[in-house]
Design a protein around this motif. Structure first.
Motif, PDB file in Angstrom:
ATOM      1  N   LYS A 143       0.799  -1.233   0.000  1.00 54.46           N
ATOM      2  CA  LYS A 143       0.000   0.000   0.000  1.00 54.46           C
ATOM      3  C   LYS A 143       0.832   1.285   0.000  1.00 54.46           C
ATOM      4  O   LYS A 143       0.279   2.374   0.144  1.00 54.46           O
ATOM      5  N   GLN A 144       2.164   1.168  -0.164  1.00 54.25           N
ATOM      6  CA  GLN A 144       2.959   2.377  -0.331  1.00 54.25           C
ATOM      7  C   GLN A 144       2.665   2.993  -1.691  1.00 54.25           C
ATOM      8  O   GLN A 144       2.169   2.317  -2.603  1.00 54.25           O
ATOM      9  N   LYS A 145       2.942   4.290  -1.827  1.00 54.15           N
ATOM     10  CA  LYS A 145       2.691   5.024  -3.063  1.00 54.15           C
ATOM     11  C   LYS A 145       4.018   5.581  -3.568  1.00 54.15           C
ATOM     12  O   LYS A 145       4.535   6.559  -3.028  1.00 54.15           O
ATOM     13  N   ILE A 146       4.570   4.926  -4.593  1.00 51.33           N
ATOM     14  CA  ILE A 146       5.884   5.294  -5.104  1.00 51.33           C
ATOM     15  C   ILE A 146       5.730   6.144  -6.363  1.00 51.33           C
ATOM     16  O   ILE A 146       5.181   5.692  -7.372  1.00 51.33           O
ATOM     17  N   LEU A 147       6.199   7.363  -6.283  1.00 51.03           N
ATOM     18  CA  LEU A 147       6.181   8.281  -7.423  1.00 51.03           C
ATOM     19  C   LEU A 147       7.538   8.217  -8.107  1.00 51.03           C
ATOM     20  O   LEU A 147       8.560   8.525  -7.495  1.00 51.03           O
ATOM     21  N   ILE A 148       7.551   7.794  -9.370  1.00 51.43           N
ATOM     22  CA  ILE A 148       8.792   7.735 -10.140  1.00 51.43           C
ATOM     23  C   ILE A 148       8.827   8.941 -11.069  1.00 51.43           C
ATOM     24  O   ILE A 148       7.923   9.139 -11.883  1.00 51.43           O
ATOM     25  N   VAL A 149       9.867   9.745 -10.929  1.00 54.80           N
ATOM     26  CA  VAL A 149       9.951  11.026 -11.626  1.00 54.80           C
ATOM     27  C   VAL A 149      11.116  11.019 -12.608  1.00 54.80           C
ATOM     28  O   VAL A 149      12.253  10.719 -12.231  1.00 54.80           O
ATOM     29  N   GLY A 150      10.815  11.344 -13.869  1.00 56.32           N
ATOM     30  CA  GLY A 150      11.899  11.511 -14.821  1.00 56.32           C
ATOM     31  C   GLY A 150      11.793  10.635 -16.048  1.00 56.32           C
ATOM     32  O   GLY A 150      10.703  10.410 -16.578  1.00 56.32           O
ATOM     33  N   ASP A 151      12.942  10.100 -16.477  1.00 56.10           N
ATOM     34  CA  ASP A 151      13.058   9.440 -17.772  1.00 56.10           C
ATOM     35  C   ASP A 151      12.588   7.984 -17.713  1.00 56.10           C
ATOM     36  O   ASP A 151      13.368   7.047 -17.916  1.00 56.10           O
ATOM     37  N   VAL A 152      11.303   7.805 -17.477  1.00 56.24           N
ATOM     38  CA  VAL A 152      10.729   6.474 -17.326  1.00 56.24           C
ATOM     39  C   VAL A 152      10.771   5.699 -18.637  1.00 56.24           C
ATOM     40  O   VAL A 152      10.944   4.473 -18.650  1.00 56.24           O
ATOM     41  N   ARG A 153      10.629   6.395 -19.752  1.00 58.04           N
ATOM     42  CA  ARG A 153      10.562   5.732 -21.054  1.00 58.04           C
ATOM     43  C   ARG A 153      11.796   4.873 -21.320  1.00 58.04           C
ATOM     44  O   ARG A 153      11.714   3.838 -21.984  1.00 58.04           O
ATOM     45  N   HIS A 154      12.950   5.285 -20.799  1.00 56.16           N
ATOM     46  CA  HIS A 154      14.190   4.559 -21.055  1.00 56.16           C
ATOM     47  C   HIS A 154      14.707   3.842 -19.812  1.00 56.16           C
ATOM     48  O   HIS A 154      15.868   3.418 -19.779  1.00 56.16           O
ATOM     49  N   SER A 155      13.853   3.695 -18.801  1.00 58.85           N
ATOM     50  CA  SER A 155      14.323   3.190 -17.513  1.00 58.85           C
ATOM     51  C   SER A 155      14.001   1.718 -17.303  1.00 58.85           C
ATOM     52  O   SER A 155      12.841   1.322 -17.195  1.00 58.85           O
ATOM     53  N   ARG A 156      15.033   0.900 -17.172  1.00 56.33           N
ATOM     54  CA  ARG A 156      14.831  -0.504 -16.807  1.00 56.33           C
ATOM     55  C   ARG A 156      14.456  -0.638 -15.336  1.00 56.33           C
ATOM     56  O   ARG A 156      13.810  -1.604 -14.952  1.00 56.33           O
ATOM     57  N   VAL A 157      14.860   0.335 -14.528  1.00 53.14           N
ATOM     58  CA  VAL A 157      14.476   0.313 -13.113  1.00 53.14           C
ATOM     59  C   VAL A 157      12.960   0.455 -12.986  1.00 53.14           C
ATOM     60  O   VAL A 157      12.304  -0.308 -12.262  1.00 53.14           O
ATOM     61  N   ALA A 158      12.393   1.414 -13.696  1.00 52.47           N
ATOM     62  CA  ALA A 158      10.940   1.603 -13.659  1.00 52.47           C
ATOM     63  C   ALA A 158      10.226   0.363 -14.178  1.00 52.47           C
ATOM     64  O   ALA A 158       9.212  -0.073 -13.613  1.00 52.47           O
ATOM     65  N   ALA A 159      10.757  -0.250 -15.238  1.00 52.04           N
ATOM     66  CA  ALA A 159      10.136  -1.454 -15.796  1.00 52.04           C
ATOM     67  C   ALA A 159      10.038  -2.554 -14.747  1.00 52.04           C
ATOM     68  O   ALA A 159       9.015  -3.257 -14.650  1.00 52.04           O
ATOM     69  N   SER A 160      11.073  -2.712 -13.950  1.00 51.64           N
ATOM     70  CA  SER A 160      11.044  -3.741 -12.909  1.00 51.64           C
ATOM     71  C   SER A 160      10.111  -3.363 -11.764  1.00 51.64           C
ATOM     72  O   SER A 160       9.497  -4.237 -11.147  1.00 51.64           O
ATOM     73  N   HIS A 161       9.981  -2.079 -11.475  1.00 47.42           N
ATOM     74  CA  HIS A 161       9.043  -1.666 -10.424  1.00 47.42           C
ATOM     75  C   HIS A 161       7.592  -1.912 -10.846  1.00 47.42           C
ATOM     76  O   HIS A 161       6.745  -2.243 -10.006  1.00 47.42           O
ATOM     77  N   PHE A 162       7.305  -1.768 -12.123  1.00 49.82           N
ATOM     78  CA  PHE A 162       5.951  -2.083 -12.589  1.00 49.82           C
ATOM     79  C   PHE A 162       5.618  -3.544 -12.289  1.00 49.82           C
ATOM     80  O   PHE A 162       4.491  -3.873 -11.905  1.00 49.82           O
ATOM     81  N   GLU A 163       6.603  -4.424 -12.433  1.00 44.09           N
ATOM     82  CA  GLU A 163       6.392  -5.848 -12.150  1.00 44.09           C
ATOM     83  C   GLU A 163       6.317  -6.108 -10.650  1.00 44.09           C
ATOM     84  O   GLU A 163       5.418  -6.823 -10.180  1.00 44.09           O
TER      85      GLU A 163
END
Length: 303
Positions: free
Chosen positions: A156-176
């Motif tokens: 139930k935490q709310k993680i805001l990812i700010v910036g270059d998400v389109r090219h981010s493998r880190v963001a891709a893994s957080h979606f999973e």
């Protein structure tokens, strides 16, 4: 082919909440251990660390994890001094290293190498240390482990990812991982930095996003991946983690960044001194998580 190849960690969507919990539990044990007493677990084992892309935190934390477990790391950093300079393909390089029978492979590469296909051709586990834009599982795990440490739970935490998400493998893994652990993810940034069809909520205003978030995570601006130029001054004013911009973030929230940080663009140097900032604890968590993954996936029989 050995069944231990099924221990490869190429993504996070194939893990269960219980499996992630076990990884975290093992990491907890390492956090409270005498480092000098750990080096017998991997005695006689070898791990090949194949970094075809530059890295500081990920590469050195895997090396540290190996050293603490008594595993001897076989290192390959980029093309210099290898047969890649002579025209050998990345795939052939990996297969030749695998033929030396290390106990596991840690690979960081671009989208041009297919880790999923390779995992079916080798007998030892492959740990994804950053694969193109597809994912960076160990980074997302260490981020979540840091959140759990300071906020008590990821659920139930709310993680805001700010910036270059389109090219981010880190963001891709957080979606999973968000789907596995039950936290929410939302995005904020310039339109050209965001996915064309985002699968999570998007805040047009950083202030709105920070008011919503329990964790604010900045990403590196990857200008080398953009076809058009973007004003870093404008980016800092609208989306940078400055002292002024972060006033809307709760005093109980966390500030994070997977690194490397372009100070004065994504995050000002003063913010690194903010008690909410957990950038360096993230690095500490990275060693513990990678130790846990090496033990569970490479030194034991089951995850």
């Amino acid at each position: 082919m050995s069944s231990r190849n099924s221990h490869s960690v190429l993504d996070l969507q194939s893990l269960t909440r219980e499996q992630v919990g076990r990884i975290f539990s093992i990491a907890d044990g390492y956090a409270g251990s005498d480092v000098s007493r750990l080096a017998t677990k991997g005695c006689g084992k070898t791990g090949a660390l194949l970094f075809f892309e530059a890295s500081t935190r990920t590469r050195l934390s895997f090396e540290t994890a190996c050293a603490r477990l008594g595993v001897h790391p076989l290192r390959l950093d980029g093309k210099a001094g290898t047969s890649l300079e002579k025209g050998e393909t990345l795939e052939d390089t990996v297969l030749n290293v695998a033929a030396m029978n290390p106990d596991f492979l840690v690979i960081r590469c671009g989208d041009d190498l297919d880790l999923a296909a390779l995992s079916s051709q080798v007998s030892m586990p492959i740990l994804n240390a950053g694969w193109g834009k597809k994912g960076h599982p160990t980074q997302a795990l260490l981020d979540a482990y840091t959140v759990r440490k300071y906020l008590g739970t990821c659920e139930k935490q709310k993680i805001l990812i700010v910036g270059d998400v389109r090219h981010s493998r880190v963001a891709a893994s957080h979606f999973e991982l968000a789907k596995v652990l039950g936290y929410e993810v939302a995005l904020c940034g310039p339109a050209e930095f965001l996915p064309e069809k985002p699968s999570v909520p998007v805040f047009s205003s950083l202030q709105e996003g920070l008011s919503w978030a329990t964790v604010a995570m900045a990403l590196r601006v990857q200008l080398e991946r953009h076809e058009t130029s973007y004003s870093l001054k404008d980016y800092r004013a609208a989306y940078g983690f400055t002292v002024e911009n972060l006033k809307k973030l709760s005093a109980k929230a966390l500030i994070m960044h997977p690194g490397p940080i372009n100070q004065g663009t994504e995050m000002d140097s003063e913010v690194l001194q903010d008690p909410r900032c957990k950038v360096l604890p993230q690095v500490t968590s990275g060693v513990l998580i990678r130790q846990a993954l090496i033990q569970l996936n490479c030194l034991e029989e089951t995850l």
